[in-house]
Each structure stands twice: as C-alpha cells, then as structure tokens.
Design a protein around this motif. Structure first.
Motif, PDB file in Angstrom:
ATOM      1  N   ARG A   2       0.829  -1.111  -0.066  1.00  0.00           N
ATOM      2  CA  ARG A   2      -0.065   0.026   0.044  1.00  0.00           C
ATOM      3  C   ARG A   2       1.003   1.330  -0.027  1.00  0.00           C
ATOM      4  NH1 ARG A   2      -1.486  -3.844   3.434  1.00  0.00           N
ATOM      5  NH2 ARG A   2      -0.910  -2.746   5.524  1.00  0.00           N
ATOM      6  N   VAL A   3       1.642   1.582  -1.235  1.00  0.00           N
ATOM      7  CA  VAL A   3       2.303   2.755  -1.388  1.00  0.00           C
ATOM      8  C   VAL A   3       1.772   4.138  -0.660  1.00  0.00           C
ATOM      9  CG1 VAL A   3       3.430   4.231  -3.044  1.00  0.00           C
ATOM     10  CG2 VAL A   3       3.125   1.527  -3.270  1.00  0.00           C
ATOM     11  N   LYS A   4       0.540   4.376  -0.896  1.00  0.00           N
ATOM     12  CA  LYS A   4       0.014   5.514  -0.377  1.00  0.00           C
ATOM     13  C   LYS A   4      -0.159   5.513   1.048  1.00  0.00           C
ATOM     14  CE  LYS A   4      -3.886   8.784  -0.704  1.00  0.00           C
ATOM     15  NZ  LYS A   4      -5.262   8.979  -1.475  1.00  0.00           N
ATOM     16  N   GLU A   5      -0.260   4.431   1.690  1.00  0.00           N
ATOM     17  CA  GLU A   5       0.011   4.266   3.104  1.00  0.00           C
ATOM     18  C   GLU A   5       1.237   4.804   3.608  1.00  0.00           C
ATOM     19  OE1 GLU A   5      -0.001   0.393   5.781  1.00  0.00           O
ATOM     20  OE2 GLU A   5      -2.078   0.972   4.933  1.00  0.00           O
ATOM     21  N   VAL A   6       2.460   4.128   2.960  1.00  0.00           N
ATOM     22  CA  VAL A   6       3.361   4.747   3.308  1.00  0.00           C
ATOM     23  C   VAL A   6       3.816   6.138   3.436  1.00  0.00           C
ATOM     24  CG1 VAL A   6       6.164   4.385   2.688  1.00  0.00           C
ATOM     25  CG2 VAL A   6       4.713   2.556   2.455  1.00  0.00           C
ATOM     26  N   TYR A   7       3.494   6.844   2.557  1.00  0.00           N
ATOM     27  CA  TYR A   7       3.698   8.250   2.299  1.00  0.00           C
ATOM     28  C   TYR A   7       2.795   8.841   3.412  1.00  0.00           C
ATOM     29  CZ  TYR A   7       6.387   8.037  -1.710  1.00  0.00           C
ATOM     30  OH  TYR A   7       7.269   7.832  -2.808  1.00  0.00           O
ATOM     31  N   GLU A   8       1.495   8.464   3.702  1.00  0.00           N
ATOM     32  CA  GLU A   8       0.726   8.885   4.667  1.00  0.00           C
ATOM     33  C   GLU A   8       1.481   8.762   6.038  1.00  0.00           C
ATOM     34  OE1 GLU A   8      -2.928   7.027   3.891  1.00  0.00           O
ATOM     35  OE2 GLU A   8      -3.694   8.506   2.303  1.00  0.00           O
ATOM     36  N   LYS A   9       2.011   7.666   6.432  1.00  0.00           N
ATOM     37  CA  LYS A   9       2.513   7.537   7.787  1.00  0.00           C
ATOM     38  C   LYS A   9       3.716   8.345   8.013  1.00  0.00           C
ATOM     39  CE  LYS A   9       1.515   2.485   8.607  1.00  0.00           C
ATOM     40  NZ  LYS A   9       2.435   1.261   8.592  1.00  0.00           N
ATOM     41  N   LEU A  10       4.387   8.729   6.584  1.00  0.00           N
ATOM     42  CA  LEU A  10       5.743   9.535   7.006  1.00  0.00           C
ATOM     43  C   LEU A  10       5.400  10.976   6.512  1.00  0.00           C
ATOM     44  CD1 LEU A  10       8.017   7.316   4.751  1.00  0.00           C
ATOM     45  CD2 LEU A  10       7.940   7.279   7.399  1.00  0.00           C
ATOM     46  N   GLY A  11       4.118  11.263   6.560  1.00  0.00           N
ATOM     47  CA  GLY A  11       3.808  12.648   6.169  1.00  0.00           C
ATOM     48  C   GLY A  11       4.193  13.339   4.918  1.00  0.00           C
ATOM     49  N   GLU A  12       4.558  12.298   3.991  1.00  0.00           N
ATOM     50  CA  GLU A  12       5.225  12.722   2.851  1.00  0.00           C
ATOM     51  C   GLU A  12       4.087  12.866   1.653  1.00  0.00           C
ATOM     52  OE1 GLU A  12       8.249  13.827   2.810  1.00  0.00           O
ATOM     53  OE2 GLU A  12       9.373  13.146   4.250  1.00  0.00           O
ATOM     54  N   ASP A  13       4.289  13.573   0.650  1.00  0.00           N
ATOM     55  CA  ASP A  13       3.734  14.038  -0.462  1.00  0.00           C
ATOM     56  C   ASP A  13       3.372  12.797  -1.645  1.00  0.00           C
ATOM     57  OD1 ASP A  13       2.207  15.100  -2.465  1.00  0.00           O
ATOM     58  OD2 ASP A  13       3.079  17.138  -2.366  1.00  0.00           O
ATOM     59  N   TYR A  14       2.360  12.035  -1.311  1.00  0.00           N
ATOM     60  CA  TYR A  14       2.261  10.966  -2.225  1.00  0.00           C
ATOM     61  C   TYR A  14       1.864  11.406  -3.731  1.00  0.00           C
ATOM     62  CZ  TYR A  14      -0.562   7.419  -4.432  1.00  0.00           C
ATOM     63  OH  TYR A  14      -1.146   6.393  -5.490  1.00  0.00           O
ATOM     64  N   GLN A  15       1.039  12.521  -3.808  1.00  0.00           N
ATOM     65  CA  GLN A  15       0.852  13.015  -4.975  1.00  0.00           C
ATOM     66  C   GLN A  15       2.053  13.608  -5.873  1.00  0.00           C
ATOM     67  OE1 GLN A  15      -2.050  12.627  -6.752  1.00  0.00           O
ATOM     68  NE2 GLN A  15      -2.924  11.719  -5.124  1.00  0.00           N
ATOM     69  N   LEU A  16       3.003  14.043  -5.083  1.00  0.00           N
ATOM     70  CA  LEU A  16       4.224  14.286  -5.737  1.00  0.00           C
ATOM     71  C   LEU A  16       5.199  13.142  -6.188  1.00  0.00           C
ATOM     72  CD1 LEU A  16       6.410  16.506  -6.429  1.00  0.00           C
ATOM     73  CD2 LEU A  16       7.407  16.233  -4.156  1.00  0.00           C
ATOM     74  N   ALA A  17       5.068  12.157  -5.508  1.00  0.00           N
ATOM     75  CA  ALA A  17       5.776  10.953  -5.827  1.00  0.00           C
ATOM     76  C   ALA A  17       5.191  10.263  -7.192  1.00  0.00           C
ATOM     77  CB  ALA A  17       5.572   9.970  -4.570  1.00  0.00           C
ATOM     78  N   ILE A  18       3.487  10.221  -7.215  1.00  0.00           N
ATOM     79  CA  ILE A  18       3.071   9.838  -8.282  1.00  0.00           C
ATOM     80  C   ILE A  18       3.335  10.863  -9.504  1.00  0.00           C
ATOM     81  CG2 ILE A  18       0.883   9.444  -9.231  1.00  0.00           C
ATOM     82  CD1 ILE A  18       1.712   7.136  -7.569  1.00  0.00           C
TER      83      ILE A  18
END
Length: 116
Positions: A2-18
């Motif tokens: 669950r990639v989005k979950e990783v970014y959420e847990k870390l407080g990082e920007d999932y949309q930027l990564a995508i």
C-alpha cells in the motif's frame, strides 16, 4: 504493498511521488530496492570506522534515492550529512546529526515493511 499508506505514515507527499514516478508499481519496485540497498549500512560503517569518505558516498547516495522517491524528510537529513561530510567540512556536526538521520531512516523502513 500500500504505497499511499507509506507516504501518509511518513507525512510525505504521495501526489508528488506519483507525479514524479508515474505509477504506484514503479514506486513499489523502488521501495523494495530501497529495503535491500546497502547505503545505510555503509554510512554506519563509515562513521564507526572513521572513514568519512565512505560515509560521504553513502550519504550522497541516500540523498539522491530519497529525493527521487519524494521522501523529503529523510532526503533533507541526508543532504545535511552529505554537505557536512563533503571534503570533511563539518564532521562533528555530521556525527551529531547522524542519530536523527538513523531515526528517520528506521521510520521509513518500518513504514515500507509494515505496508506489505
């Protein structure tokens, strides 16, 4: 994974990564490679052995990998270490910052492994 979950847990920007890496499958592939990467072990070994060139190379590698994955907090710490270690600029500060880097690195590892 669950990639989005990783970014959420870390407080990082999932949309930027995508936007940077185009699709979750690619990010997942790089996360799995990140788990196997030996750069963190090299960084620790460099500090333990007093080999600041090895530590610099490892910090520089981690800085780039984390920036590419949009793991900006960890990338920022790696950038500080890289600049402190570059040509021995501020080894004392690098040694002082390393525990915080380690803490953030372990958070990233935990977020990735717990999302599998």
């Amino acid at each position: 994974m669950r990639v989005k979950e990783v970014y959420e847990k870390l407080g990082e920007d999932y949309q930027l990564a995508i936007s940077r890496l185009s699709k979750e499958e690619r990010i997942e592939k790089y996360f799995l490679l990140f788990l196997k990467d030996g750069s963190f072990a090299e960084l620790e070994k460099g500090f333990a052995d007093g080999d600041m060139f090895v530590a610099f190379r490892a910090a520089h590698t981690l800085k780039g990998v984390c920036a590419n994955l949009c793991l900006n907090t960890l990338s920022s710490y790696a950038s500080i270490l890289t600049e402190d270690l570059r040509n021995g600029a501020n080894i004392t500060h690098a040694k002082d910052c390393f525990p915080r880097f380690r803490e953030e690195y372990l958070k990233v590892i935990d977020a990735i492994t717990s999302s599998q």
